[in-house]
Design a protein around this motif. Structure first.
Motif, PDB file in Angstrom:
ATOM      1  N   ASN A 261       7.652   0.369  -4.899  1.00 28.55           N
ATOM      2  CA  ASN A 261       8.818  -0.483  -5.068  1.00 28.55           C
ATOM      3  C   ASN A 261       8.902  -1.464  -3.907  1.00 28.55           C
ATOM      4  O   ASN A 261       8.100  -1.411  -2.965  1.00 28.55           O
ATOM      5  CB  ASN A 261      10.097   0.368  -5.177  1.00 28.55           C
ATOM      6  CG  ASN A 261      10.311   1.256  -3.965  1.00 28.55           C
ATOM      7  OD1 ASN A 261      10.568   0.767  -2.866  1.00 28.55           O
ATOM      8  ND2 ASN A 261      10.200   2.580  -4.142  1.00 28.55           N
ATOM      9  N   ALA A 262       9.864  -2.366  -3.970  1.00 26.48           N
ATOM     10  CA  ALA A 262       9.966  -3.437  -2.985  1.00 26.48           C
ATOM     11  C   ALA A 262      10.212  -2.928  -1.572  1.00 26.48           C
ATOM     12  O   ALA A 262       9.872  -3.600  -0.592  1.00 26.48           O
ATOM     13  CB  ALA A 262      11.082  -4.397  -3.394  1.00 26.48           C
ATOM     14  N   ARG A 263      10.802  -1.738  -1.443  1.00 24.66           N
ATOM     15  CA  ARG A 263      11.069  -1.191  -0.111  1.00 24.66           C
ATOM     16  C   ARG A 263       9.922  -0.320   0.397  1.00 24.66           C
ATOM     17  O   ARG A 263       9.996   0.222   1.488  1.00 24.66           O
ATOM     18  CB  ARG A 263      12.374  -0.390  -0.148  1.00 24.66           C
ATOM     19  CG  ARG A 263      13.608  -1.279  -0.067  1.00 24.66           C
ATOM     20  CD  ARG A 263      14.872  -0.479  -0.209  1.00 24.66           C
ATOM     21  NE  ARG A 263      15.125  -0.125  -1.604  1.00 24.66           N
ATOM     22  CZ  ARG A 263      16.046   0.749  -1.985  1.00 24.66           C
ATOM     23  NH1 ARG A 263      16.761   1.385  -1.087  1.00 24.66           N
ATOM     24  NH2 ARG A 263      16.244   0.991  -3.259  1.00 24.66           N
ATOM     25  N   GLN A 264       8.891  -0.180  -0.407  1.00 22.41           N
ATOM     26  CA  GLN A 264       7.756   0.677  -0.045  1.00 22.41           C
ATOM     27  C   GLN A 264       6.468  -0.131  -0.188  1.00 22.41           C
ATOM     28  O   GLN A 264       5.485   0.334  -0.739  1.00 22.41           O
ATOM     29  CB  GLN A 264       7.731   1.893  -0.996  1.00 22.41           C
ATOM     30  CG  GLN A 264       6.827   3.019  -0.570  1.00 22.41           C
ATOM     31  CD  GLN A 264       7.469   3.967   0.395  1.00 22.41           C
ATOM     32  OE1 GLN A 264       7.711   3.638   1.538  1.00 22.41           O
ATOM     33  NE2 GLN A 264       7.750   5.173  -0.053  1.00 22.41           N
ATOM     34  N   HIS A 265       6.489  -1.371   0.311  1.00 22.05           N
ATOM     35  CA  HIS A 265       5.335  -2.245   0.075  1.00 22.05           C
ATOM     36  C   HIS A 265       4.080  -1.785   0.798  1.00 22.05           C
ATOM     37  O   HIS A 265       2.980  -2.228   0.494  1.00 22.05           O
ATOM     38  CB  HIS A 265       5.667  -3.687   0.463  1.00 22.05           C
ATOM     39  CG  HIS A 265       5.959  -3.889   1.919  1.00 22.05           C
ATOM     40  ND1 HIS A 265       4.972  -4.005   2.855  1.00 22.05           N
ATOM     41  CD2 HIS A 265       7.133  -4.000   2.586  1.00 22.05           C
ATOM     42  CE1 HIS A 265       5.509  -4.182   4.047  1.00 22.05           C
ATOM     43  NE2 HIS A 265       6.819  -4.170   3.926  1.00 22.05           N
ATOM     44  N   GLN A 266       4.228  -0.841   1.756  1.00 23.14           N
ATOM     45  CA  GLN A 266       3.037  -0.330   2.461  1.00 23.14           C
ATOM     46  C   GLN A 266       2.101   0.447   1.541  1.00 23.14           C
ATOM     47  O   GLN A 266       0.985   0.767   1.922  1.00 23.14           O
ATOM     48  CB  GLN A 266       3.463   0.571   3.626  1.00 23.14           C
ATOM     49  CG  GLN A 266       4.218  -0.131   4.729  1.00 23.14           C
ATOM     50  CD  GLN A 266       5.692  -0.294   4.422  1.00 23.14           C
ATOM     51  OE1 GLN A 266       6.199   0.228   3.434  1.00 23.14           O
ATOM     52  NE2 GLN A 266       6.402  -1.034   5.255  1.00 23.14           N
ATOM     53  N   LEU A 267       2.565   0.753   0.318  1.00 28.55           N
ATOM     54  CA  LEU A 267       1.697   1.428  -0.651  1.00 28.55           C
ATOM     55  C   LEU A 267       1.179   0.465  -1.720  1.00 28.55           C
ATOM     56  O   LEU A 267       0.580   0.887  -2.704  1.00 28.55           O
ATOM     57  CB  LEU A 267       2.448   2.584  -1.328  1.00 28.55           C
ATOM     58  CG  LEU A 267       2.670   3.814  -0.443  1.00 28.55           C
ATOM     59  CD1 LEU A 267       3.490   4.867  -1.188  1.00 28.55           C
ATOM     60  CD2 LEU A 267       1.344   4.413   0.015  1.00 28.55           C
ATOM     61  N   SER A 268       1.409  -0.823  -1.514  1.00 29.42           N
ATOM     62  CA  SER A 268       0.920  -1.794  -2.494  1.00 29.42           C
ATOM     63  C   SER A 268       0.206  -2.983  -1.867  1.00 29.42           C
ATOM     64  O   SER A 268      -0.627  -3.621  -2.505  1.00 29.42           O
ATOM     65  CB  SER A 268       2.078  -2.304  -3.362  1.00 29.42           C
ATOM     66  OG  SER A 268       3.083  -2.906  -2.562  1.00 29.42           O
ATOM     67  N   ARG A 269       0.495  -3.281  -0.594  1.00 26.49           N
ATOM     68  CA  ARG A 269      -0.178  -4.404   0.058  1.00 26.49           C
ATOM     69  C   ARG A 269      -0.084  -4.251   1.577  1.00 26.49           C
ATOM     70  O   ARG A 269       0.845  -3.620   2.086  1.00 26.49           O
ATOM     71  CB  ARG A 269       0.455  -5.725  -0.376  1.00 26.49           C
ATOM     72  CG  ARG A 269       1.876  -5.930   0.117  1.00 26.49           C
ATOM     73  CD  ARG A 269       2.468  -7.242  -0.375  1.00 26.49           C
ATOM     74  NE  ARG A 269       3.746  -7.550   0.255  1.00 26.49           N
ATOM     75  CZ  ARG A 269       4.906  -7.080  -0.132  1.00 26.49           C
ATOM     76  NH1 ARG A 269       4.975  -6.243  -1.174  1.00 26.49           N
ATOM     77  NH2 ARG A 269       6.020  -7.426   0.493  1.00 26.49           N
ATOM     78  N   PRO A 270      -1.028  -4.842   2.315  1.00 25.69           N
ATOM     79  CA  PRO A 270      -0.965  -4.767   3.783  1.00 25.69           C
ATOM     80  C   PRO A 270       0.195  -5.600   4.311  1.00 25.69           C
ATOM     81  O   PRO A 270       0.714  -6.487   3.624  1.00 25.69           O
ATOM     82  CB  PRO A 270      -2.302  -5.382   4.227  1.00 25.69           C
ATOM     83  CG  PRO A 270      -3.162  -5.413   3.013  1.00 25.69           C
ATOM     84  CD  PRO A 270      -2.235  -5.517   1.837  1.00 25.69           C
ATOM     85  N   ILE A 271       0.602  -5.313   5.535  1.00 24.42           N
ATOM     86  CA  ILE A 271       1.620  -6.120   6.179  1.00 24.42           C
ATOM     87  C   ILE A 271       1.071  -7.518   6.406  1.00 24.42           C
ATOM     88  O   ILE A 271      -0.088  -7.696   6.805  1.00 24.42           O
ATOM     89  CB  ILE A 271       2.068  -5.487   7.522  1.00 24.42           C
ATOM     90  CG1 ILE A 271       3.213  -6.294   8.131  1.00 24.42           C
ATOM     91  CG2 ILE A 271       0.905  -5.357   8.499  1.00 24.42           C
ATOM     92  CD1 ILE A 271       3.889  -5.620   9.310  1.00 24.42           C
ATOM     93  N   GLU A 272       1.866  -8.515   6.109  1.00 28.86           N
ATOM     94  CA  GLU A 272       1.425  -9.900   6.266  1.00 28.86           C
ATOM     95  C   GLU A 272       1.348 -10.256   7.745  1.00 28.86           C
ATOM     96  O   GLU A 272       2.226  -9.912   8.527  1.00 28.86           O
ATOM     97  CB  GLU A 272       2.399 -10.835   5.555  1.00 28.86           C
ATOM     98  CG  GLU A 272       1.954 -12.279   5.519  1.00 28.86           C
ATOM     99  CD  GLU A 272       2.879 -13.154   4.689  1.00 28.86           C
ATOM    100  OE1 GLU A 272       2.864 -14.383   4.896  1.00 28.86           O
ATOM    101  OE2 GLU A 272       3.629 -12.603   3.861  1.00 28.86           O
TER     102      GLU A 272
END
Length: 370
Positions: free
Chosen positions: A333-344
């Motif tokens: 989900n949007a608050r758990q982006h560390q499981l979908s994409r690297p930190i920008e």
């Protein structure tokens, strides 16, 4: 491969290549930001075995598609839950593994709190030191070699670290010895510059004329009568306590102003991993179960099970944890982006770090500008 051009985005500093080299041709060297990078030395001794390439977690893509089992929960002991960053999943795992005579490898602060490094130990006191988020990269030191020796002596080991450290260990150990190795990876937000962290600590000590007694990120305290997990608490040996929800180090870490270059190219920002267990916060679970809103600040753990070894421990975890299984897609989900994409990568990162590390500049004042 990193050794082709020494591109810093291709090295995570896990030390696997250094520790596996049979001719000691590789050493770990700090850059000006405090990050360790592998460097080939004594090239005349190199026998071209390519083991360094084979164990590099950033040089090898993972062909792994098993959907994990997903759980949310927290430790049944409220005190242990409150002392942990999230729901105390690590402590629960450690307690279960301790009953089976495991050794443990995890990140701890140095005695002066100016560095973070991994240690191997079966001491309960050391296990509690491994608890909690530490927003700076941990130096693995020689832990991979120590773990291999323990496994060779038929000891059981639980390792906990960032995903790149976990994969570096997995490739270093190989398949022959891994039956007694339980690898736990974190939901990782990236790792910060050890030199920036050290300067921040030294600045605090200078300001308060005291050494640091302890530091705790994401401390759980009351904020106007409401429990919050957003505090950073620093205790000084002179009795002073620095407690704030607007800690400059924590905020600049969250902005990605101090992250290691490879963190913005991470291959492991996914819930599908070839390790045993992933743990972290289960951000967003209250969207599916509104009754959990009051539990968020107490800490709700996300536990992803990736292997048979991981599955075997779940039933025992229920002895010390409140656990409920949910679809793994709930963790995306949007608050758990560390499981979908690297930190920008923050465009101001290089400027921030170079400014902070200039001896004439203050961390706090620089952070306030950003």
């Amino acid at each position: 491969m990193y050794f082709d051009d020494y591109d810093k985005t291709k090295c995570c500093g896990c030390t696997a290549c250094q520790q596996i080299c049979p001719k000691n041709c590789i050493e770990m060297v700090k850059d000006n930001e405090g990050f360790l990078y592998a460097k080939k030395i004594n090239l005349s001794k190199c026998i071209k075995c390519n083991l360094c390439e084979k164990v590099c977690p950033l040089n090898n893509s993972e062909d792994y598609s098993n959907v994990p089992k997903c759980y949310y929960g927290w430790h049944s002991n409220e005190n242990k839950r409150m002392l942990s960053t999230s729901g105390a999943a690590f402590i629960a795992l450690a307690e279960i593994c301790k009953k089976h005579d495991y050794y443990f490898c995890g990140a701890v602060y140095s005695d002066d709190y100016k560095n973070v490094h991994h240690i191997c130990s079966n001491s309960l006191n050391d296990i509690y030191k491994m608890r909690g988020s530490k927003y700076v990269q941990s130096n693995i030191q020689n832990c991979f070699s120590e773990i291999k020796e323990l496994l060779n002596n038929e000891k059981k080991v639980l390792f906990c670290g960032t995903p790149c450290q976990a994969y570096g260990l997995k490739k270093y150990i190989g398949n022959k010895l891994d039956k007694n190795l339980l690898i736990v990876g974190l939901v990782c937000h990236g790792v910060a510059s050890p030199e920036c962290y050290k300067k921040y600590i030294e600045e605090i000590e200078l300001k308060y004329n005291s050494k640091i007694k302890s530091i705790k990120f994401r401390d759980k305290l009351l904020d106007n009568g409401v429990l919050s997990h957003k505090f950073t608490t620093i205790k000084m040996k002179n009795g002073e306590n620095i407690i704030s929800t607007k800690n400059p180090y924590t905020i600049t870490y969250g902005m990605g102003l101090m992250h290691r270059p490879c963190c913005s190219y991470c291959n492991y920002t996914t819930p599908i991993r070839n390790i045993d267990i992933t743990i972290g916060d289960f951000w967003g679970i209250e969207d599916h179960f509104p009754r959990l809103k009051n539990e968020v600040s107490k800490g709700i753990s996300l536990i992803l099970i990736h292997s048979e070894k991981g599955e075997k421990i779940i039933d025992e975890l229920r002895e010390v944890m409140v656990l409920n299984e949910v679809p793994y897609t709930f963790s995306l989900n949007a608050r758990q982006h560390q499981l979908s994409r690297p930190i920008e990568e923050n465009s101001k990162r290089k400027k921030f770090i170079s400014t902070v590390l200039n001896e004439n500049n203050s961390f706090n004042k620089t952070a306030n500008k950003y």
